[in-house]
Design a protein around this motif. Structure first.
Motif, PDB file in Angstrom:
ATOM      1  N   SER A  12      37.938  28.553  20.911  1.00 15.07           N
ATOM      2  CA  SER A  12      38.780  29.630  20.408  1.00 15.07           C
ATOM      3  C   SER A  12      39.278  29.316  18.995  1.00 15.07           C
ATOM      4  O   SER A  12      39.359  28.157  18.590  1.00 15.07           O
ATOM      5  CB  SER A  12      39.977  29.849  21.333  1.00 15.07           C
ATOM      6  OG  SER A  12      40.883  28.766  21.238  1.00 15.07           O
ATOM      7  N   TYR A  13      39.625  30.370  18.272  1.00 14.42           N
ATOM      8  CA  TYR A  13      40.237  30.210  16.952  1.00 14.42           C
ATOM      9  C   TYR A  13      41.744  30.122  17.142  1.00 14.42           C
ATOM     10  O   TYR A  13      42.312  30.867  17.946  1.00 14.42           O
ATOM     11  CB  TYR A  13      39.887  31.405  16.065  1.00 14.42           C
ATOM     12  CG  TYR A  13      40.284  31.220  14.615  1.00 14.42           C
ATOM     13  CD1 TYR A  13      39.570  30.348  13.795  1.00 14.42           C
ATOM     14  CD2 TYR A  13      41.362  31.917  14.072  1.00 14.42           C
ATOM     15  CE1 TYR A  13      39.922  30.177  12.469  1.00 14.42           C
ATOM     16  CE2 TYR A  13      41.712  31.748  12.746  1.00 14.42           C
ATOM     17  CZ  TYR A  13      40.999  30.878  11.943  1.00 14.42           C
ATOM     18  OH  TYR A  13      41.350  30.702  10.633  1.00 14.42           O
ATOM     19  N   ARG A  37      37.727  27.415  31.811  1.00 18.36           N
ATOM     20  CA  ARG A  37      38.537  27.440  30.578  1.00 18.36           C
ATOM     21  C   ARG A  37      39.447  26.222  30.594  1.00 18.36           C
ATOM     22  O   ARG A  37      40.053  25.899  31.620  1.00 18.36           O
ATOM     23  CB  ARG A  37      39.373  28.720  30.537  1.00 18.36           C
ATOM     24  CG  ARG A  37      40.368  28.801  29.393  1.00 18.36           C
ATOM     25  CD  ARG A  37      41.309  29.979  29.563  1.00 18.36           C
ATOM     26  NE  ARG A  37      40.599  31.251  29.559  1.00 18.36           N
ATOM     27  CZ  ARG A  37      40.357  31.980  30.649  1.00 18.36           C
ATOM     28  NH1 ARG A  37      40.764  31.546  31.845  1.00 18.36           N
ATOM     29  NH2 ARG A  37      39.715  33.142  30.564  1.00 18.36           N
ATOM     30  N   TYR A  39      42.696  24.445  28.571  1.00 17.75           N
ATOM     31  CA  TYR A  39      43.758  24.430  27.573  1.00 17.75           C
ATOM     32  C   TYR A  39      44.996  23.809  28.203  1.00 17.75           C
ATOM     33  O   TYR A  39      45.125  23.804  29.426  1.00 17.75           O
ATOM     34  CB  TYR A  39      44.035  25.840  27.037  1.00 17.75           C
ATOM     35  CG  TYR A  39      44.665  26.788  28.027  1.00 17.75           C
ATOM     36  CD1 TYR A  39      43.883  27.685  28.754  1.00 17.75           C
ATOM     37  CD2 TYR A  39      46.051  26.787  28.236  1.00 17.75           C
ATOM     38  CE1 TYR A  39      44.461  28.548  29.646  1.00 17.75           C
ATOM     39  CE2 TYR A  39      46.623  27.649  29.134  1.00 17.75           C
ATOM     40  CZ  TYR A  39      45.825  28.528  29.835  1.00 17.75           C
ATOM     41  OH  TYR A  39      46.386  29.388  30.727  1.00 17.75           O
ATOM     42  N   GLU A 198      36.110  37.139  18.839  1.00 17.98           N
ATOM     43  CA  GLU A 198      37.216  36.242  18.508  1.00 17.98           C
ATOM     44  C   GLU A 198      36.849  34.811  18.875  1.00 17.98           C
ATOM     45  O   GLU A 198      37.190  34.335  19.953  1.00 17.98           O
ATOM     46  CB  GLU A 198      38.483  36.688  19.254  1.00 17.98           C
ATOM     47  CG  GLU A 198      38.912  38.109  18.913  1.00 17.98           C
ATOM     48  CD  GLU A 198      40.107  38.583  19.721  1.00 17.98           C
ATOM     49  OE1 GLU A 198      40.424  37.918  20.741  1.00 17.98           O
ATOM     50  OE2 GLU A 198      40.707  39.601  19.356  1.00 17.98           O
ATOM     51  N   ASP A 199      36.119  34.147  17.998  1.00 15.25           N
ATOM     52  CA  ASP A 199      35.760  32.764  18.293  1.00 15.25           C
ATOM     53  C   ASP A 199      35.753  31.921  17.026  1.00 15.25           C
ATOM     54  O   ASP A 199      35.789  32.426  15.903  1.00 15.25           O
ATOM     55  CB  ASP A 199      34.408  32.689  19.020  1.00 15.25           C
ATOM     56  CG  ASP A 199      33.224  32.885  18.098  1.00 15.25           C
ATOM     57  OD1 ASP A 199      32.196  32.232  18.293  1.00 15.25           O
ATOM     58  OD2 ASP A 199      33.333  33.709  17.156  1.00 15.25           O
ATOM     59  N   TRP A 200      35.716  30.636  17.243  1.00 15.69           N
ATOM     60  CA  TRP A 200      35.787  29.656  16.157  1.00 15.69           C
ATOM     61  C   TRP A 200      34.579  29.769  15.231  1.00 15.69           C
ATOM     62  O   TRP A 200      34.708  29.643  14.016  1.00 15.69           O
ATOM     63  CB  TRP A 200      35.890  28.259  16.762  1.00 15.69           C
ATOM     64  CG  TRP A 200      35.854  27.134  15.784  1.00 15.69           C
ATOM     65  CD1 TRP A 200      34.767  26.417  15.387  1.00 15.69           C
ATOM     66  CD2 TRP A 200      36.971  26.592  15.057  1.00 15.69           C
ATOM     67  NE1 TRP A 200      35.129  25.450  14.478  1.00 15.69           N
ATOM     68  CE2 TRP A 200      36.477  25.547  14.255  1.00 15.69           C
ATOM     69  CE3 TRP A 200      38.333  26.892  15.027  1.00 15.69           C
ATOM     70  CZ2 TRP A 200      37.304  24.800  13.425  1.00 15.69           C
ATOM     71  CZ3 TRP A 200      39.150  26.145  14.197  1.00 15.69           C
ATOM     72  CH2 TRP A 200      38.640  25.112  13.402  1.00 15.69           C
ATOM     73  N   ALA A 247      42.729  37.296  27.620  1.00 13.03           N
ATOM     74  CA  ALA A 247      43.928  36.553  27.250  1.00 13.03           C
ATOM     75  C   ALA A 247      44.947  36.708  28.368  1.00 13.03           C
ATOM     76  O   ALA A 247      45.098  37.801  28.930  1.00 13.03           O
ATOM     77  CB  ALA A 247      44.506  37.076  25.939  1.00 13.03           C
ATOM     78  N   VAL A 261      34.445  36.258  23.300  1.00 16.96           N
ATOM     79  CA  VAL A 261      34.987  34.964  22.880  1.00 16.96           C
ATOM     80  C   VAL A 261      33.904  34.015  22.382  1.00 16.96           C
ATOM     81  O   VAL A 261      34.200  32.905  21.929  1.00 16.96           O
ATOM     82  CB  VAL A 261      35.791  34.302  24.016  1.00 16.96           C
ATOM     83  CG1 VAL A 261      37.015  35.142  24.357  1.00 16.96           C
ATOM     84  CG2 VAL A 261      34.931  34.095  25.263  1.00 16.96           C
TER      85      VAL A 261
END
Length: 278
Positions: A12-13, A37, A39, A198-200, A247, A261
């Motif tokens: 993720s960014y 996932r 985090y 929405e990704d790095w 999210a 993502v």
């Protein structure tokens, strides 16, 4: 839970969030093909770039993240523990080894996927999705700075000790993207949707190209190159799949909670052309 081996496929960014420890995450596949996932991930540019490489197999000591109702969500037992890299999967034979892991369960219809996301028996929040056809890659200009009030609140919480400090403050290290990038596509039932990417990988590419193309037209040139890559190279000339994710803060409240993502874009074998015998 024993040490888990994960093939990293999504990074993720960094974003500014009231949940400070949820700003950076990675996602990937376990050996059995299930999506997971992870985090919070301690963030620093160097660590994130070098330690969490896409399609590396890594070993992490994980437990369920009980602060998150989404069943795919786990957290490191010790957030600062080093990540052990156990292997890497390359792109040989048109990504055949990667496809063997990633494409075990592919969705093609958005309607039942959204039903799964809302159903308490599943709360599905990470999937591989194959669009029937990509219609466009949309670029929209957006806010250029993080929300000032959110940044101030985050700093206040960090200074008060209510959140766990990270190696570097992601909102101080990473600039906000000034553009929103989305794919417009149809699914197998010809339902049209537009989902943001929405990704790095995309964000890093944008900043790299913006730096390359200096001057007043630099941003426009960077956007043009990204659109060419994501529309023509990926959507038109690869077997493009989306990694879709939700999210936590909008999963339950949003009618359609998914965003793109990450991408999975294996190359396509050349068509076999049969000649005519005379």
């Amino acid at each position: 839970m024993p040490v888990t081996e994960v093939l990293i496929t999504v990074k993720s960014y960094p974003i500014v969030s009231s949940h400070y420890d949820e700003q950076v995450s990675i996602a990937g596949f376990r050996k059995d093909g299930s999506f997971i996932r992870i985090y919070p991930i301690p963030f620093s540019k160097k660590t994130y770039d070098e330690q969490y490489q896409l399609y590396n197999w890594v070993e992490l000591d994980l437990v369920r993240n009980t602060r998150d109702f989404r069943l795919e969500s786990f957290r490191p037992v010790a957030p600062d523990a080093p990540v052990k890299i156990t292997g890497h999967i390359g792109t040989e034979d048109h990504w055949s080894e990667r496809k063997a892991v990633v494409l075990k369960n592919v969705y093609r219809d958005m309607e039942p996927l959204i039903v799964e996301a809302k159903h308490e028996a599943f709360y599905t929040s990470l999937v591989v999705f194959k669009p029937l056809r990509v219609l466009d890659f949309v670029v929209e200009e957006t806010d250029r700075e993080w929300d000032t009030k959110r940044v101030e609140k985050l700093l206040e919480e960090k200074d008060s000790g209510r959140v766990t400090p990270q190696t570097e403050d992601s909102f101080a290290v990473m600039k906000k993207l000034p553009y929103k990038f989305s794919y417009r596509f149809i699914d197998i039932k010809n339902q049209e949707m537009t989902l943001p990417v929405e990704d790095w990988q995309l964000a890093s590419l944008y900043w790299k190209l913006a730096k390359k193309h200096s001057g007043p037209q630099g941003e426009l040139k960077a956007v043009s190159e990204i659109r060419k890559k994501y529309l023509h190279e990926y959507a038109r000339n690869s077997d493009l799949h989306f990694f879709l994710g939700t999210a936590q803060q909008v999963h339950a409240s949003s009618k359609q909670p998914f965003t793109i993502v990450g991408l999975f874009q294996p190359t396509v074998p050349p068509a076999v052309i049969q000649g005519t015998l005379f």
